[in-house]
Design a protein around this motif. Structure first.
Motif, short mmCIF file in Angstrom:
data_model
loop_
_atom_site.label_atom_id
_atom_site.label_comp_id
_atom_site.label_asym_id
_atom_site.label_seq_id
_atom_site.Cartn_x
_atom_site.Cartn_y
_atom_site.Cartn_z
N MET A 1 72.66 5.89 46.70
CA MET A 1 72.44 6.98 45.52
C MET A 1 70.99 7.13 45.05
SD MET A 1 74.76 9.00 44.05
CE MET A 1 75.09 9.87 42.87
N LEU A 2 70.45 5.99 44.66
CA LEU A 2 69.08 6.17 44.03
C LEU A 2 68.10 7.04 45.18
CD1 LEU A 2 67.63 5.10 41.58
CD2 LEU A 2 67.07 3.14 42.84
N ASP A 3 68.36 6.75 46.32
CA ASP A 3 67.53 7.41 47.31
C ASP A 3 67.57 8.90 47.12
OD1 ASP A 3 66.31 5.62 48.89
OD2 ASP A 3 67.42 5.71 50.65
N TYR A 4 68.78 9.42 46.85
CA TYR A 4 68.96 10.95 46.66
C TYR A 4 68.47 11.42 45.36
CZ TYR A 4 71.69 10.90 51.05
OH TYR A 4 72.31 10.98 52.14
N PHE A 5 68.35 10.30 44.16
CA PHE A 5 67.56 10.92 42.93
C PHE A 5 66.24 11.00 43.32
CE2 PHE A 5 65.26 9.01 39.46
CZ PHE A 5 65.69 9.92 38.52
N TYR A 6 65.63 9.90 44.17
CA TYR A 6 64.19 10.20 44.31
C TYR A 6 63.63 11.18 45.24
CZ TYR A 6 63.64 5.15 42.76
OH TYR A 6 63.67 4.00 42.11
N LEU A 7 64.59 11.72 45.96
CA LEU A 7 64.57 12.94 46.86
C LEU A 7 64.52 14.20 46.10
CD1 LEU A 7 64.30 14.02 49.77
CD2 LEU A 7 66.60 13.89 50.12
N GLY A 8 65.51 14.33 45.04
CA GLY A 8 65.89 15.39 44.30
C GLY A 8 64.38 15.47 43.14
N LEU A 9 63.97 14.37 42.82
CA LEU A 9 62.92 14.39 41.96
C LEU A 9 61.85 14.71 42.68
CD1 LEU A 9 61.81 13.55 39.02
CD2 LEU A 9 61.48 11.30 40.22
N TYR A 10 61.51 14.41 43.85
CA TYR A 10 60.22 14.60 44.72
C TYR A 10 60.34 16.28 44.88
CZ TYR A 10 58.13 15.86 49.29
OH TYR A 10 57.53 16.24 50.27
N HIS A 11 61.56 16.77 45.28
CA HIS A 11 61.58 18.20 45.71
C HIS A 11 61.35 19.15 44.51
CE1 HIS A 11 62.58 18.35 49.84
NE2 HIS A 11 63.32 17.36 49.73
N ALA A 12 61.75 18.76 43.33
CA ALA A 12 61.65 19.49 41.95
C ALA A 12 60.00 19.32 41.50
CB ALA A 12 62.47 18.74 40.76
N LEU A 13 59.56 18.02 41.69
CA LEU A 13 57.87 17.99 41.33
C LEU A 13 57.06 18.78 42.32
CD1 LEU A 13 58.00 14.19 40.49
CD2 LEU A 13 57.44 16.16 38.80
N ARG A 14 57.50 18.95 43.68
CA ARG A 14 56.68 19.55 44.60
C ARG A 14 56.75 21.01 44.30
NH1 ARG A 14 57.65 20.20 50.99
NH2 ARG A 14 55.70 21.02 51.45
N PHE A 15 57.86 21.48 44.03
CA PHE A 15 58.25 23.01 43.46
C PHE A 15 57.28 23.31 42.40
CE2 PHE A 15 60.33 26.19 40.94
CZ PHE A 15 60.16 27.28 41.96
N PHE A 16 57.07 22.19 41.34
CA PHE A 16 56.48 22.67 40.03
C PHE A 16 54.81 22.69 40.51
CE2 PHE A 16 54.00 20.70 36.65
CZ PHE A 16 54.25 21.85 35.65
#
Length: 305
Positions: A1-16
């Motif tokens: 579950m934590l892996d997917y949190f990191y993945l979501g955060l990564y994509h959000a930050l990359r977009f920003f």
């Protein structure tokens, strides 16, 4: 579950970081760095101890300014990692200049195995990409991230341009094979090691334990060690990207050292030379070093209490 949190955060930050104007992005990163400076007491204290050990003459306010700048540089490092995904060799090299490159070219001309010794300094992820883009096949020794998903992303970025990742836990055979195949072998040598995994050296006149992996590999393979580090050239125009410079230091030749010293003595001298090169680079721009690890832990553990 934590892996997917990191993945979501990564994509959000990359977009920003991709859509934000440079001046807005740098303002955000400064705010983020300031928050970590005030909230991350553990690492702020580690940095404070390390800086006082290395720069005893600095005043307290100067040390605090360095820590704040260090947090900001680390935030920049993270943003640049996101921005450098899927870039070409030409795009990478357009950001890089080379200082003392004649030292490296002289080593290349000898057609001997080469170990590039570096540290957690500047944008070290960009460093390996730039070396591979300019000089060809590179193998780097490192450890996998704890997050499997994030490790996949990191590995995909690190293995472009014929870069091979060698797991730190079982590096010897692969590292020697890479050197035998005339691949550049990159090793980060600056973090504290256990007393049974390194050699006692000096670093800013204090005792440390320093990995002797590069020295041992050089002894076994006949490789030349060349210290090199990447530093930032900060652009005063906030709307533009910073550029970077890779700086080469004098090569460390185990064959030369072995002429007048025992094998063990040559390894010790080569390892101290790596520590000295790292200290020389840090002295130039101390805010770019990764001060967050307990560099002096083996001999000054109580200092971090």
């Amino acid at each position: 579950m934590l892996d997917y949190f990191y993945l979501g955060l990564y994509h959000a930050l990359r977009f920003f970081v991709k859509i934000a104007p440079k001046c807005v992005l740098k303002g955000f990163l400064k705010s983020l760095a300031s928050a970590f400076y005030h909230l991350d007491k553990k690492h702020t204290n580690i940095m404070r101890v390390n800086l006082k050990m290395c720069f005893a003459t600095l005043k307290d306010d100067e040390i605090e300014r360095l820590i704040k700048k260090n947090y900001y540089n680390f935030a920049l490092f993270g943003a640049e990692f996101l921005l450098n995904q899927n870039t070409t060799k030409e795009q990478i090299l357009s950001k890089i200049s080379f200082e003392n490159e004649e030292l490296f070219n002289s080593v290349l001309s000898q057609n001997r195995p080469i170990i590039v010794q570096t540290a957690h300094y500047g944008n070290w992820e960009l460093f390996s990409l730039a070396m591979a883009a300019r000089y060809g096949a590179v193998s780097i020794i490192g450890r996998a991230l704890d997050s499997g998903k994030m490790n996949e992303i990191l590995s995909a970025n690190r293995t472009r341009f014929d870069i091979e990742l060698i797991d730190k836990k079982s590096a010897v055979k692969q590292a020697l094979k890479a050197l035998n195949n005339r691949r550049l072998l990159g090793i980060l040598v600056d973090q504290n090691t256990a007393k049974n995994e390194g050699l006692e050296c000096e670093f800013f006149s204090h005792k440390i334990m320093h990995t002797h992996a590069a020295s041992v590999f050089a002894s076994k393979s006949g490789a030349i060690i060349i210290p090199a580090f990447i530093e930032r050239n900060e652009n005063k125009d906030k709307s533009k990207d910073d550029s970077f410079k890779i700086v080469f230091y004098e090569p460390i030749d185990m064959q030369v050292l072995s002429q007048n010293h025992s094998k063990e003595g040559a390894i010790r001298l080569a390892t101290q030379a790596q520590s000295d090169a790292t200290a020389a680079q840090i002295s130039k721009k101390p805010d770019e070093y990764f001060w967050m690890h307990k560099k002096f832990k083996c001999f000054y553990k109580d200092s971090y209490a």
